[in-house]
Write an enzyme that holds these catalytic residues in place. Structure first.
Site, PDB file in Angstrom:
ATOM      1  N   CYS A  55      -5.417   5.056  -4.606  1.00  0.00           N
ATOM      2  CA  CYS A  55      -4.744   3.772  -4.407  1.00  0.00           C
ATOM      3  C   CYS A  55      -3.374   3.883  -5.051  1.00  0.00           C
ATOM      4  O   CYS A  55      -3.260   4.000  -6.276  1.00  0.00           O
ATOM      5  CB  CYS A  55      -5.543   2.635  -5.030  1.00  0.00           C
ATOM      6  SG  CYS A  55      -4.726   1.010  -4.881  1.00  0.00           S
ATOM      7  N   CYS A  80       0.868  -1.177   0.000  1.00  0.00           N
ATOM      8  CA  CYS A  80       0.000   0.000   0.000  1.00  0.00           C
ATOM      9  C   CYS A  80       0.905   1.228   0.000  1.00  0.00           C
ATOM     10  O   CYS A  80       1.481   1.584   1.032  1.00  0.00           O
ATOM     11  CB  CYS A  80      -0.921   0.011   1.216  1.00  0.00           C
ATOM     12  SG  CYS A  80      -1.948   1.506   1.339  1.00  0.00           S
TER      13      CYS A  80
END
Length: 295
Positions: free
Chosen positions: A232, A78
């Site tokens: 994202c 992430c």
């Protein structure tokens, strides 16, 4: 009572991506899937990703990170959350540890991630090399060319989306390139159908991307295990790689997401670098009742 009761956390944003950072270094504690879901369900600690710090596994790294989605599943990477972790480890009074030159080396189940500070609230993350072979993504069946695979949604003669590029950036990604504004697609309906398509045995993040110029992309993302998201980082990286492989852009681009912009460069050494902001929203502690009924 859960051992996480009364534990302090930071609520942060990385380009709009809601991140919670929890420091469990110095303890043997692990977050269960049920605990992660409980944390995500509470408005005060809701997140797109929960970043949990553990003691380093390798001596030369600064911490080991476990990354949880809202459904309790774990993620391999992430980028937006990693920037938030770097800020916490460098600046937060309770989490900060000495670091040379504003640089950190973090470890995840997908590999090592280097981070450097550019300014007070801007960080660059080395996301590593993209994985492009069908069995590395992974896909359920062989595709010799992953720049575009045979996958579509909608009528066979007029599909809504078709022929995505697929890339693994620590997580599997499918990127659909479109001519129209990505906002015009019902990604809230399409996303879960494609995330769980049989061709993706580990599910996939689903992106709709519009190339606006040689160094500009507009992007919307349905995130595996989290749903629609304002940003994202791994999807932004996967999109630049996928677009570059199709010669739609060069090897770098500014990627505009609903939550903000990220700059991504696919370097000649095959590493993907992502630069973006972080924002501290609040700090808090987990109330014991949050984990009621969890064994």
């Amino acid at each position: 009572m859960s051992a996480l009761a009364h534990r302090r956390f930071l609520k942060m944003h990385g380009a709009g991506n809601a991140i919670v950072v929890l420091d469990l270094r110095g303890t043997p504690l692990r977050v269960s899937a049920a605990e992660a879901r409980a944390i995500a369900a509470d408005p005060g600690s809701s997140f797109d990703q929960l970043m949990v710090l553990h003691d380093p596994v390798s001596a030369e790294t600064d911490a080991f990170m476990r990354i949880y989605n809202t459904d309790g599943s774990e993620s391999g990477a992430c980028g937006n959350g990693t920037r938030c972790v770097a800020f916490a480890m460098l600046d937060d009074p309770a989490m900060a540890r000495p670091a040379e030159g504003g640089r950190l080396l973090l470890e995840t189940k997908a590999g090592r991630v280097g981070v450097r500070r550019n300014s007070e609230r801007s960080f660059t993350v080395d996301m590593g090399r993209p994985h492009l072979a069908w069995d590395e993504i992974p896909l359920a069946e062989p595709f010799p060319d992953t720049r575009r695979i045979e996958l579509q949604i909608g009528p066979i003669d007029a599909p809504v989306l078709h022929s995505p590029g697929v890339v693994n950036m620590g997580n599997p990604h499918a990127v659909f390139f479109v001519d129209a504004d990505p906002d015009t697609y019902d990604l809230g309906r399409i996303g879960p159908l494609l995330e769980n398509h049989p061709v993706f045995p580990e599910r996939a993040n689903i992106s709709v991307a519009q190339v606006l110029g040689r160094e500009a992309i507009k992007l919307r993302v349905w995130e595996r295990g989290a749903g629609l998201t304002l940003a994202c980082g791994t999807a932004a990286c996967a999109t630049v790689v996928a677009a570059s492989r199709l010669r739609m852009i060069g090897r770098q681009a500014n990627v505009s997401l609903p939550g903000g912009d990220l700059f991504v460069e696919w370097r000649a050494d095959d590493h993907v670098l992502m630069t973006g902001p972080v924002a501290l929203v609040a700090e808090g502690t987990f109330a014991p009742e949050l984990f009621a009924g969890i064994g």
